[in-house]
Design a protein around this motif. Sequence first.
Motif, short mmCIF file in Angstrom:
data_model
loop_
_atom_site.label_atom_id
_atom_site.label_comp_id
_atom_site.label_asym_id
_atom_site.label_seq_id
_atom_site.Cartn_x
_atom_site.Cartn_y
_atom_site.Cartn_z
N SER A 99 0.83 -1.21 0.00
CA SER A 99 0.00 0.00 0.00
C SER A 99 0.87 1.26 0.00
CB SER A 99 -0.98 0.01 1.17
OG SER A 99 -0.43 -0.65 2.27
N ASP A 100 2.13 1.12 0.46
CA ASP A 100 3.02 2.26 0.40
C ASP A 100 3.32 2.67 -1.02
OD1 ASP A 100 5.02 1.03 3.17
OD2 ASP A 100 3.22 2.29 3.13
N LEU A 101 3.10 1.74 -1.95
CA LEU A 101 3.46 1.99 -3.34
C LEU A 101 2.47 2.90 -4.05
CD1 LEU A 101 4.70 -1.56 -4.22
CD2 LEU A 101 6.07 0.50 -4.11
N ALA A 102 1.36 3.19 -3.40
CA ALA A 102 0.36 4.05 -4.04
C ALA A 102 1.01 5.39 -4.41
CB ALA A 102 -0.82 4.28 -3.10
N GLY A 103 0.79 5.83 -5.63
CA GLY A 103 1.31 7.12 -6.06
C GLY A 103 2.81 7.13 -6.32
N ARG A 104 3.46 5.98 -6.18
CA ARG A 104 4.91 5.95 -6.40
C ARG A 104 5.26 5.44 -7.79
NH1 ARG A 104 8.21 7.54 -2.54
NH2 ARG A 104 7.43 7.30 -0.43
N ARG A 105 6.57 5.51 -8.10
CA ARG A 105 7.00 5.04 -9.40
C ARG A 105 7.53 3.61 -9.28
NH1 ARG A 105 11.45 9.44 -9.64
NH2 ARG A 105 11.55 8.55 -7.55
N MET A 106 6.95 2.72 -10.10
CA MET A 106 7.40 1.34 -10.10
C MET A 106 7.92 0.95 -11.46
SD MET A 106 4.58 -0.71 -7.88
CE MET A 106 5.32 -2.33 -8.06
N GLY A 107 8.93 0.11 -11.47
CA GLY A 107 9.53 -0.28 -12.75
C GLY A 107 8.97 -1.59 -13.28
N ALA A 137 -1.87 -4.29 -12.40
CA ALA A 137 -2.83 -4.97 -11.53
C ALA A 137 -2.75 -4.41 -10.12
CB ALA A 137 -2.57 -6.47 -11.54
N LEU A 138 -1.53 -4.20 -9.64
CA LEU A 138 -1.37 -3.65 -8.29
C LEU A 138 -1.98 -2.26 -8.21
CD1 LEU A 138 -0.30 -3.84 -5.46
CD2 LEU A 138 1.92 -3.03 -6.25
N GLU A 164 -4.40 -1.07 -9.96
CA GLU A 164 -5.84 -1.21 -9.95
C GLU A 164 -6.34 -1.58 -8.57
OE1 GLU A 164 -8.36 -2.94 -13.61
OE2 GLU A 164 -7.76 -4.43 -12.10
N LEU A 165 -5.60 -2.51 -7.95
CA LEU A 165 -5.95 -2.95 -6.60
C LEU A 165 -5.94 -1.77 -5.63
CD1 LEU A 165 -6.56 -5.67 -5.30
CD2 LEU A 165 -4.17 -5.82 -4.66
N LEU A 166 -4.88 -0.98 -5.67
CA LEU A 166 -4.75 0.15 -4.76
C LEU A 166 -5.82 1.20 -5.04
CD1 LEU A 166 -0.87 0.54 -4.69
CD2 LEU A 166 -2.34 -0.46 -2.95
N GLU A 167 -6.09 1.41 -6.32
CA GLU A 167 -7.12 2.40 -6.65
C GLU A 167 -8.47 1.99 -6.13
OE1 GLU A 167 -6.81 4.54 -10.71
OE2 GLU A 167 -5.53 2.77 -10.88
N SER A 168 -8.74 0.66 -6.15
CA SER A 168 -10.03 0.20 -5.64
C SER A 168 -10.10 0.41 -4.13
CB SER A 168 -10.23 -1.28 -5.99
OG SER A 168 -9.34 -2.07 -5.24
N GLU A 169 -8.94 0.59 -3.50
CA GLU A 169 -8.94 0.88 -2.07
C GLU A 169 -8.91 2.38 -1.82
OE1 GLU A 169 -5.53 -1.15 -0.54
OE2 GLU A 169 -6.28 -3.12 -1.12
N GLY A 170 -9.07 3.15 -2.89
CA GLY A 170 -9.13 4.60 -2.74
C GLY A 170 -7.79 5.28 -2.73
N LEU A 171 -6.74 4.55 -3.07
CA LEU A 171 -5.40 5.15 -3.05
C LEU A 171 -5.02 5.64 -4.45
CD1 LEU A 171 -3.76 2.39 -0.86
CD2 LEU A 171 -4.19 4.76 -0.15
#
Lengths: 258, 338, 242
Positions: B138-146, B160-161, B163-170
């Motif tokens: 969840s810390d990865l929300a809004g961060r840059r991933m490679g 996919a991750l 999408e998952l975080l966005e569904s949690e409102g992040l």
Amino acid sequence: MKWVWALRLGAVLLFLGVWEVAARTGLVLDTVLPPATEVFGNIPTVAGRPSFGLDVYASLYEVFVGAAIGALIGFVIGAVMGSTAYLYKLLDPLVYYTGAVPKIVLFPILILFLGTGVESKVGIAAISAAFPIAVATALALREVKPIHVKAAKALGASQTQMYRFVYAPSVLGPVLGGVRLGLGVAITASLLAETKVANVGLGFRSIEYYSRLQISEMYALLLLVFMGAAVINLGLSALIRRATHYQQQQVGATATVA
Amino acid sequence: MRKTLTTMTTMTALATSLTVAACSPPGSSGSEEEGLTQVNIAFSNPTIFTTGLPYYVAIDQGFYEDAGLQVEATFTGGGAETVQAVVSGSADIGTETSGAAAIGAYVEGAPIKIVSASTTGLDLQWFALPESGLTDRSDLAGRRMGYSATGSSSHIGVLALSELLESEGLPPIQAEAIGGPPDNLTAVQTGQIDAGWTQPPFFLEEVANGELVLVADGAEIGDYADVAMRVNIANISFLEEDPDAARTFLEVQQQSWDWIFDNPEEAVKIWQESADLELTEEVLLTTFDYYEREELRIAPLDGQDVLIADAVDFGFAEEPLTDEQVSELFDLSYVPED
Amino acid sequence: MWIVRIVMIAIFLALVEVAVRTEILNPFFVPEPSSVLAGMASSVTDGDFLGMVAITLGAVLLAFAIAGIAGVLLGFVLWRVRPLGDAYEPLVAALFSSPIVLLYPIFLVIFGRNSAAIIALAALFAVLPTILFTKQALSAVNRTLLNVGRSLSMSSWNLFRHIMLPAAAPTIFTGLRIALTYVLIVVVAMEYILQIGGLGRLVAESALLFRATDLYVSVGLIVVISAAFIWLINQLERLAQR
């Protein structure tokens, strides 16, 4: 004259000095810029790898074959463009405007047609080189001084003599200038393309070093690439100077199209 | 006048073309041995367990030769780039290719077929620097991933991750096409991205001694355990011209994996040598803790529906495949029967 | 003139259209020009597309501004201080003809994986021809003109402003036009390779998603934008020469 060389040497030494100090004192991260001595020290390592020879050959192949094909296309287009005043006026702006397009955007299309091997890089080098050569050829043809032609004819020159003493010398200078520029862009185009999709070649290898965090080796390889490019350039310039010692060289209109 | 000059230039043009024709292209290993069928394959990140190892083992143990094949590999950046190699004909078969990328390409008219599964399950992990303060997904929300390349399994993982975080409102994740695990490490260390992807056993040592922290695991990103995230694809013309070569290749692939799981220590030795790895054999052996033989099976190909749904969901295809398209694309007739 | 050119292009596109429709050219590799043109037209009103264009344009303009200003200033210095010019002009020329663009990883590390790195690289590369052309332009000002000015007892400043600058302007503008061309090329090339930013990124992604139409649409847009920029500079040049 001495001043000139002193200044150049001074600038180079200053540059190396600042580089070394900045890297060693930790002013700049090791991952950004390793010390100059380390980079230079890695040159033999990089050059000694078995892959190096193949990389050099692949890149040179792409550049020279690409530039040759580009010259082919460029000469033909330039010859057509330069053959009459009307065609020149008609086509020059078209070539000019399309020449300003970054050729690398055509690379994906070339990959589809030519595959992921050296062929697509040869293609992009050829397309890049064709433009300055076409422009230079067309310009050179337009600029043959009619007075020279008339004078030679008045003196009874045969066709062969016309070619040898009037046309060829007149056209050679600018055309060779275009070829030099074409070679330069061919080098940049093929090496850059290699960094994106390739398995072999100097551009590919430097990015591979980068991706493995072998930063000083990447710099070492790039230094070799730059030196190689400089040698090629100087060689070609010297050749051009000898071939056209009767003309003066200038940064001219050929540089407008890359 | 002008016309004569034009002829002059065209003659020079001809001269240059002759010189061009005289040069021989590099990498043209003309040594095609007698009686062996040439098969060109493409895959990404050759140092990785699932991609390079079966190839290296097959070469080392002579499996290709025994089966009458001469296999040459081209390495790509992953995902759609492998598909590109197969589509353009540079490669006949693409192994370890992302299912989503293959589906997306097919939908746009690419002449390929999915001929078998390659890796089932999302076996990837994402790491970050300890000082980044990131600890879990969840810390990865809004961060840059490679990820490696557009359409790859690592790309799907990141999407996919997100999408998952966005569904949690992040906030969504900013995905960056970086390349293989080493590229991702470079990018993380130089601050270009916050978290990079890797596949075991790479960077596990660094995680063990605290240099890196694992922030996300494929297992916690959606339900991909029974989905063939990566598949083997083949060029349609290749399949038409030489279907037996395709069948033989898949057979050898199977054989290679069987051998690897039967002889882990030897396989690891070959892996280390062929891929020029700095990791010790010990560390490399730990890879087997993460994989089961079943996950590397070439058949059955499970999770077809999930692959198609993801392809649509993440923008690789505009609409789901019709049944006709599915049977045209997924063609497992080349898989050996056992 | 332009009508003839447009007709030529139209005929060419029509031929391609026919070839694609009859499948002489594989539609997977080459989409119908009509759909590409339609795509280009609709992209003008598409918010996402326009956003991409804005990013690329922004990067280009910024890099060009930096390269232009720095280049003209440095070119002036190299002209004014003779020994510096003699010493460094060949070095600048040598740098210009070498594949500087390959140094992009360095910029990524210094500036981060974003437009700043691209702008810096583009500016660095484009500053070189600007310097060269500016110095050339100033050096080539006709002696006679200068002598006339001096004989009229013009001050240094007036000499510069009313004689040197107008005389050098055309070549300087040529240099600026070249700089703009190179900025455009480097920006788009980097966007393509790194898959970040605007139009170049669109080209890369369209290619990887095998969307041939989108690919050619983005390429087409880049061609149009390049042409627009060049035309703009030509107009400015004409204005400045009044």
